[in-house]
Design a protein around this motif. Structure first.
Motif, PDB file in Angstrom:
ATOM      1  N   LYS A   1      -3.460  14.157  -2.200  1.00  0.00           N
ATOM      2  CA  LYS A   1      -2.691  12.965  -1.821  1.00  0.00           C
ATOM      3  C   LYS A   1      -1.488  13.342  -0.962  1.00  0.00           C
ATOM      4  CE  LYS A   1      -3.842  10.221  -5.907  1.00  0.00           C
ATOM      5  NZ  LYS A   1      -3.310   9.659  -7.151  1.00  0.00           N
TER       6      LYS A   1
ATOM      7  N   GLU B   1      -2.692  14.365   2.498  1.00  0.00           N
ATOM      8  CA  GLU B   1      -3.088  13.191   3.282  1.00  0.00           C
ATOM      9  C   GLU B   1      -1.861  12.427   3.779  1.00  0.00           C
ATOM     10  OE1 GLU B   1      -5.660  11.096   0.591  1.00  0.00           O
ATOM     11  OE2 GLU B   1      -7.366  12.413   0.994  1.00  0.00           O
ATOM     12  N   SER B   2      -0.876  12.297   2.927  1.00  0.00           N
ATOM     13  CA  SER B   2       0.345  11.600   3.316  1.00  0.00           C
ATOM     14  C   SER B   2       1.090  12.373   4.401  1.00  0.00           C
ATOM     15  CB  SER B   2       1.240  11.403   2.088  1.00  0.00           C
ATOM     16  OG  SER B   2       2.419  10.735   2.443  1.00  0.00           O
TER      17      SER B   2
ATOM     18  N   ALA C   1      -0.685  11.826   7.634  1.00  0.00           N
ATOM     19  CA  ALA C   1      -0.482  10.466   8.133  1.00  0.00           C
ATOM     20  C   ALA C   1       0.892  10.298   8.779  1.00  0.00           C
ATOM     21  CB  ALA C   1      -0.663   9.460   6.997  1.00  0.00           C
TER      22      ALA C   1
ATOM     23  N   GLU D   1       6.877  16.984   3.607  1.00  0.00           N
ATOM     24  CA  GLU D   1       6.436  15.800   2.858  1.00  0.00           C
ATOM     25  C   GLU D   1       6.934  15.855   1.417  1.00  0.00           C
ATOM     26  OE1 GLU D   1       4.617  12.132   2.141  1.00  0.00           O
ATOM     27  OE2 GLU D   1       5.086  13.157   4.018  1.00  0.00           O
TER      28      GLU D   1
ATOM     29  N   ARG E   1       9.743  13.323  -0.228  1.00  0.00           N
ATOM     30  CA  ARG E   1       9.418  12.515  -1.407  1.00  0.00           C
ATOM     31  C   ARG E   1      10.368  12.791  -2.569  1.00  0.00           C
ATOM     32  NH1 ARG E   1       4.593   9.775  -2.020  1.00  0.00           N
ATOM     33  NH2 ARG E   1       3.464   9.597  -0.064  1.00  0.00           N
TER      34      ARG E   1
END
Length: 143
Positions: free
Chosen positions: A20, A23-24, A27, A35, A39
């Motif tokens: 996940k 993928e984030s 993106a 990332e 987060r």
């Protein structure tokens, strides 16, 4: 963004969570490291801002209740000084009592909000295994 001389931190993640995050990151056009950093930073800021905004709201409620009490007290004093009839004095006295109760309730809300902030900050520092102990010690079985 992390610099090359920032400390490194190894972490073990479940495969589905890693996927996940990957993928984030893809993106958003970021590295996996960036990332994760974004987060984590967002989570800490959102928690702090959410709790702060809740407390600000309650503090506004307290300020409004204090203002209502001052107004009610002024009206009551005017009723006493102007030789108003007993009905007007009773109404003014009732308004003071109501404003005082509202202020007490707002102060309780403020106290509870502060307690929740402290409890939330404390709980967030505990590893999962110790959260049960903290709940047991506080006597709260519903958390």
């Amino acid at each position: 963004m992390a610099k090359r001389d920032d400390p490194q931190f190894r972490i073990r993640l479940p495969a589905d969570l890693k996927k996940k995050i990957e993928e984030s990151a893809k993106a958003f056009g970021r590295s996996l490291n960036t990332e994760i950093e974004q987060r984590l930073d967002f989570t800490f800021n959102a928690l702090r801002e959410g709790l702060t905004s809740d407390l600000k709201y309650v503090e506004q409620e307290v300020a409004m209740a204090e203002k209502e009490l001052r107004i009610a007290e002024a009206v009551y004093e005017d009723a006493i000084n102007s030789n108003a009839d007993s009905v007007e004095k009773s109404i003014a006295r009732y308004e003071v009592k109501k404003a005082l109760e509202n202020l007490k309730m707002s102060k309780r809300m403020q106290s509870e909000a502060i307690s929740m902030m402290i409890e939330g900050a404390y709980q967030s520092t505990l590893p999962d295994g110790y959260k049960f102990v903290a709940k047991y010690m506080s006597g709260d079985d519903e958390k």
